[in-house]
Design a protein around this motif. Sequence first.
Motif, mmCIF file in Angstrom:
data_model
loop_
_atom_site.group_PDB
_atom_site.id
_atom_site.type_symbol
_atom_site.label_atom_id
_atom_site.label_comp_id
_atom_site.label_asym_id
_atom_site.label_seq_id
_atom_site.Cartn_x
_atom_site.Cartn_y
_atom_site.Cartn_z
ATOM 1 N N TYR A 42 -0.680 2.856 10.439
ATOM 2 C CA TYR A 42 -1.471 1.629 10.458
ATOM 3 C C TYR A 42 -0.993 0.659 9.381
ATOM 4 C CZ TYR A 42 -4.545 4.179 13.571
ATOM 5 O OH TYR A 42 -5.036 4.884 14.639
ATOM 6 N N SER B 228 0.281 -0.107 3.936
ATOM 7 C CA SER B 228 0.019 0.956 4.906
ATOM 8 C C SER B 228 -1.319 1.608 4.579
ATOM 9 C CB SER B 228 1.133 2.000 4.842
ATOM 10 O OG SER B 228 1.115 2.660 3.576
ATOM 11 N N LEU B 229 -1.783 2.460 5.483
ATOM 12 C CA LEU B 229 -3.002 3.222 5.189
ATOM 13 C C LEU B 229 -2.794 4.069 3.950
ATOM 14 C CD1 LEU B 229 -5.865 4.104 5.995
ATOM 15 C CD2 LEU B 229 -4.831 5.839 7.471
ATOM 16 N N VAL C 17 -13.213 3.906 3.615
ATOM 17 C CA VAL C 17 -12.931 2.594 4.206
ATOM 18 C C VAL C 17 -14.158 2.094 4.959
ATOM 19 C CG1 VAL C 17 -11.436 1.269 5.736
ATOM 20 C CG2 VAL C 17 -10.496 3.223 4.470
ATOM 21 N N PHE D 220 -6.509 -0.245 14.078
ATOM 22 C CA PHE D 220 -7.234 0.658 13.176
ATOM 23 C C PHE D 220 -8.727 0.676 13.487
ATOM 24 C CE2 PHE D 220 -9.842 1.350 9.414
ATOM 25 C CZ PHE D 220 -9.343 2.543 8.928
#
Length: 264
Positions: free
Chosen positions: A64, A74-75, A87, A158
């Motif tokens: 993601y 990025s994640l 999150v 996401f």
Amino acid sequence: MTTSADNGQKDGQPAVHTPSVVSPQAWEAAREQLLVKEKAQTRARDALAAERRRMPWMAVETAYAFEGPAGKASLLDLFEGRRQLIVYRAFFEPGVFGWPEHACRGCSMVADQVAHVAHLNARDTTLVFVSRAPQADIARLKARMGWEMPWFTITDSFDTDFGVGEWHGTNVFYRDGDRVFRTYFINNRGDEQMGGTWNYLDITPLGRQEIWEDSPEGYPQTPPYKWWNWHDSYVEDAAPDKKWVEVSDAGEAAFRNQQASKNP
């Protein structure tokens, strides 16, 4: 003798049927009776958190991508090097009521309740908010509302992949090296409880990481109180302040003596 509080109509407001007004002794007895149920609820909450720490994990295979204040992320980047990531999907984007001046009112209430993230960071945990609004709008909103949590822009699937495409929700992830796992998810009224340090830690796979918790063998745990600090005084890998350890030891001893006197 008990009397009823004044519950008549005032200033055009409807009458409120209030409880009885009693003596201090009767009030304390009622409080002690309710405290039994409150302690049972606390123990049940602890047991539920212990069960949550034993939930199976789901590997995150998709790479993601987000936009942050420093550019693409990025994640994995969202963890900021820590092991745990929480999150919250906040609705701030075109089409949301209040745009572009405000985010969703409910999500804004959640944001208003977020405690200082330094306490989560001290437990190897990062909290971030994500939305579809561009970073320029997010920065303006945070400045207006006084919010300081990291806030990233969603650029792919996401939100839909993790159950927050049409509604708010909180996802929890764990990082093992470069591998990321989804460990928990909560939404709807579950999000009402979020904001405080303890409630956030209770939904993570490692929990509060204190020695009293029922956690799987090998999980990191330290004595309660000892790791607590002022939010501007945490230093990674530093020993707790000696004076604070002494004070907390004295407080714990006093509490144990008080409990012993109540339960001979």
